[in-house]
Design an enzyme around this catalytic site. Structure first.
Site, PDB file in Angstrom:
ATOM      1  CG  HIS A   1      -2.099  -0.969   0.928  1.00 46.60           C
ATOM      2  ND1 HIS A   1      -2.054  -2.266   1.360  1.00 46.60           N
ATOM      3  CD2 HIS A   1      -3.251  -0.826   0.231  1.00 46.60           C
ATOM      4  CE1 HIS A   1      -3.144  -2.881   0.956  1.00 46.60           C
ATOM      5  NE2 HIS A   1      -3.893  -2.043   0.277  1.00 46.60           N
TER       6      HIS A   1
ATOM      7  CB  CYS B   1      -9.892  -1.822  -8.834  1.00 45.46           C
ATOM      8  SG  CYS B   1     -10.194  -2.932  -7.475  1.00 45.46           S
TER       9      CYS B   1
HETATM   10  C1  PEP Z   1      -6.075  -5.232  -4.450  1.00 49.16           C
HETATM   11  O1  PEP Z   1      -5.852  -5.979  -3.503  1.00 49.16           O
HETATM   12  O2  PEP Z   1      -5.759  -5.509  -5.631  1.00 49.16           O
HETATM   13  C2  PEP Z   1      -6.730  -3.937  -4.246  1.00 49.16           C
HETATM   14  C3  PEP Z   1      -7.075  -3.177  -5.256  1.00 49.16           C
HETATM   15  O3  PEP Z   1      -6.914  -3.535  -2.966  1.00 49.16           O
HETATM   16  P1  PEP Z   1      -5.720  -2.950  -2.060  1.00 49.16           P
HETATM   17  O4  PEP Z   1      -4.543  -2.714  -2.962  1.00 49.16           O
HETATM   18  O5  PEP Z   1      -6.213  -1.740  -1.419  1.00 49.16           O
HETATM   19  O6  PEP Z   1      -5.487  -4.062  -1.088  1.00 49.16           O
HETATM   20 MG    MG Z   2      -6.756  -5.613  -1.578  1.00 49.12          MG
END
Ligand code: PEP
Ligand code: MG
Length: 620
Positions: A227, A547
């Site tokens: 993140h 996403c």
């Molecule tokens: C993912 O896990 O691909 C996602 C879009 O959520 P995050 O990156 O916030 O965990």
């Molecule tokens: Mg995720």
């Protein structure tokens, strides 16, 4: 609201234009390229002065417990330093020789040193809390060291004393941080245009960075799709993570070049390197101008197939970047970032106001709110201090009480957020999304709560959309992907989260530099799960998007289109590149290409095929 910043570090200064330092050799450190662009600037270390701690007294009966807290912080500091030291092995010999002794000094001070003995004495005899004892003892030792300085000493000897005093203060800072779990970073003294250097950068720390002030970021820890990397890309900051030794090798004020595409960090760049870097900065700026022209063009393949390109959003400061990108809507709003860096959990009215502001700013384009995805590497102090989440992390937080699991235990948190989103939904089109779903029961339970909250709001006379906004789910665990046909009966839409899907499928921590080369979204296992979930959604004629960070990798656009996907949400900076890729292909060719790729079992071969399939010049 952002937390009050502690006093600025002592080495505050303005960034000066870089000039090559010919006295010292150029050194190249390597890390993981996580956010494109090139930055040149003076290094700014994110270490801070010992936090100001009010002298806290304890009861005589509590000395043993306080000693145990100190032991815990020593053990944690030891683990952190040992890990950082072990990673130096990837550096060239001369850099190792330079940096390793510093870690040895720190590790020695955590042993039965004068510092630790003095801290224990202060806890037991003066009845000070562990953090007060550490701060007081470190100050006393540092002052005693500096008092040895006299005017007849050589400059080198005086510098040596100052270095030793700094080392004591640095280890004290680490201990206090680990004792108080204070946020690690303060960026208040960051000079305009500096390159931030740090050991680790939590997602919450990254969320505090102001892209207009920082030129680039380098951290010793971190992986490609953690993140922190996601946040740095969202802010458009050139960044390299997992650069072993960087924060310790590079001194404050030294000129650094950060190349967020190659993962190179150059310390003391030569005149030639500086000239190259300046050319790269100009090239990158031109590229952005070129991409800006794509903003108004439709995201449509050569054969006229419309593709939805949306942006991911973490913080409202990204809204202007989204507006410039040409994204039509927000496909993933990671609401957890709005809970970070604040003292208290925002109530319904506060959340509703923030969410409404975002919906209004999007001018009628849809916004997909993902409810709080707490857990994994994302810790949120306001939730811990309110006792909503456990103080002590699960043994394996990525597999613990994350996302929807927490929300279904702390239903008040979910109810408040649903209510705030529904209220914001009166201002424009919204969708609601659940993170980390693995079972149909979770979706059913969440929907019951969702509908109950809507009824309550209507009774209360709140204005919410007449028709309840769609309630969808993230497909981001192998379990959810393989159960996609069953989940498709419960959810209104799918958003495939390829970041966690890759991590959980391959059992690789997405934010961990040590296994970063194993983190591979092009692994056939991941692609098969993406395909399975996509087909389950398409069979139900249900909206499905990607996403995760894969969506923003323009090299992968033909493959994802070929798998049947027509909707992507990504960091704003990636939208024009992906649009260019969309506009350069035909769907039939993509479908043939995807069939060929899906026949492969070797990730390296898949990577080669993806790279070779370039109907137009597409930058990764
Ligand atoms: C993912 O896990 O691909 C996602 C879009 O959520 P995050 O990156 O916030 O965990
Ligand atoms: Mg995720």
């Amino acid at each position: 609201m952002r937390k009050a910043e502690p006093p600025p570090p002592q080495h505050k200064r303005l960034a000066r234009p870089p000039v090559p330092d010919t006295a010292r050799p150029e050194r190249v450190l390597r890390g993981i390229a996580v956010s494109p662009g090139v930055a040149i600037g003076p290094a700014f270390g994110a270490s801070e002065p010992v936090p100001v701690i009010a002298r806290q007294k304890i009861q005589a009966a509590d000395t043993a417990a306080e000693g145990a807290r100190l032991d815990g912080a020593i053990a944690q500091s030891h683990r952190q330093l040992t890990k950082l030291r072990a990673r130096l092995a990837v550096l060239p010999e001369e850099s190792q020789v330079e940096i390793a002794p510093l870690f040895d000094v720190y590790l020695r001070m955590l042993g039965p040193s004068r510092l630790i003995r003095g801290v224990r004495r202060r806890i037991e005899e003066t009845l000070l809390s562990a953090e007060s004892a550490v701060a007081a003892e470190a100050d006393a030792i540092a002052e005693a060291i500096l008092a040895r300085s006299d005017p007849d000493m050589s400059a080198d000897d005086r510098a040596g004393l100052m270095r030793r005093a700094d080392e004591v203060r640095e280890i004290a800072r680490r201990l206090v941080r680990n004792l108080t779990r204070q946020p690690f970073k303060s960026f208040s003294g960051l000079p305009q245009g500096a390159v931030l250097l740090t050991e680790t950068l939590r997602p919450a720390d990254a969320a505090l960075l102001e892209p207009s002030r920082v030129a680039g970021v380098v951290a010793e820890e971190g992986g490609a799709d953690g993140h922190t990397a996601v946040m740095l890309r969202a802010l458009g900051l050139p960044a390299v993570l997992g650069a072993a030794g960087a924060a310790h090798a590079i001194r404050a004020g030294e000129t650094v070049v950060v190349d967020g595409r190659s993962g190179r960090v150059v310390r003391n760049p030569s005149a030639a390197t500086l000239a190259d870097a300046r050319r790269a900065v100009t090239k990158y700026a031109r590229e952005r101008q070129r991409y800006a022209k794509l903003r108004r063009l439709p995201a449509e393949t050569l054969d006229g197939e419309a593709v939805e390109l949306q942006a991911n959003l973490e913080l409202p400061i990204e809204l202007p970047l989204i507006a410039q990108s040409g994204a039509i809507g927000i496909g993933l709003l990671r609401t957890e970032f709005l809970f970070m860096n604040r003292e208290t959990v925002p109530d319904e009215a506060t959340q509703a106001e923030t969410y409404r502001g975002i919906v209004e700013a999007m001018n009628g384009d849809p916004v997909t709110f993902r409810v709080l995805d707490w857990g994994g590497e994302k810790d949120i102090e306001a939730l811990s201090s309110a006792g909503i989440v456990p103080e002590v992390a699960d043994a394996n937080p990525a597999l613990g009480l994350r996302g929807i699991r927490l929300l279904l235990r702390q239903t008040e948190l979910l109810e408040t957020q649903f209510a705030a989103i529904l209220r914001a939904g009166f201002a424009g089109p919204v969708r609601v999304m659940l993170p980390m779903v693995t079972t149909v029961a979770e979706v059913r339970s969440a929907r019951e709560i969702y509908e109950r909250v809507a009824r309550r709001l209507r009774r209360r006379g709140e204005r919410i959309p007449e028709k309840l906004p769609p309630l969808g789910i993230m497909v981001e665990t192998p379990g959810a992907a393989l159960a996609a046909d069953a989940l498709a009966l419960e959810a209104d839409f799918f958003a495939i989260g390829t970041n966690d899907l890759t991590a959980y499928t391959l059992a690789v921590d997405r934010g961990e530099s040590q296994v970063a080369e194993l983190y591979d979204p092009m692994h056939p296992a991941v692609l098969r799960l993406v395909q399975f979930a996509t087909e389950a959604a398409l069979r139900m004629r249900m909206p499905v998007s990607v996403c995760g960070e894969m969506a923003g990798n323009a090299q992968l656009t033909p493959l994802l289109l070929g798998l049947g996907l027509r909707s992507f949400s990504m960091n704003a900076a990636a939208v024009p590149r992906v649009k260019q890729a969309v506009r350069a292909v035909e769907i039939d060719a993509c479908a043939r290409f995807a069939r060929h790729v899906m026949d492969q079992s070797d990730p390296t071969r898949i990577e080669e095929l993806v790279r070779a399939f370039s109907p137009a010049r597409v930058d990764a």
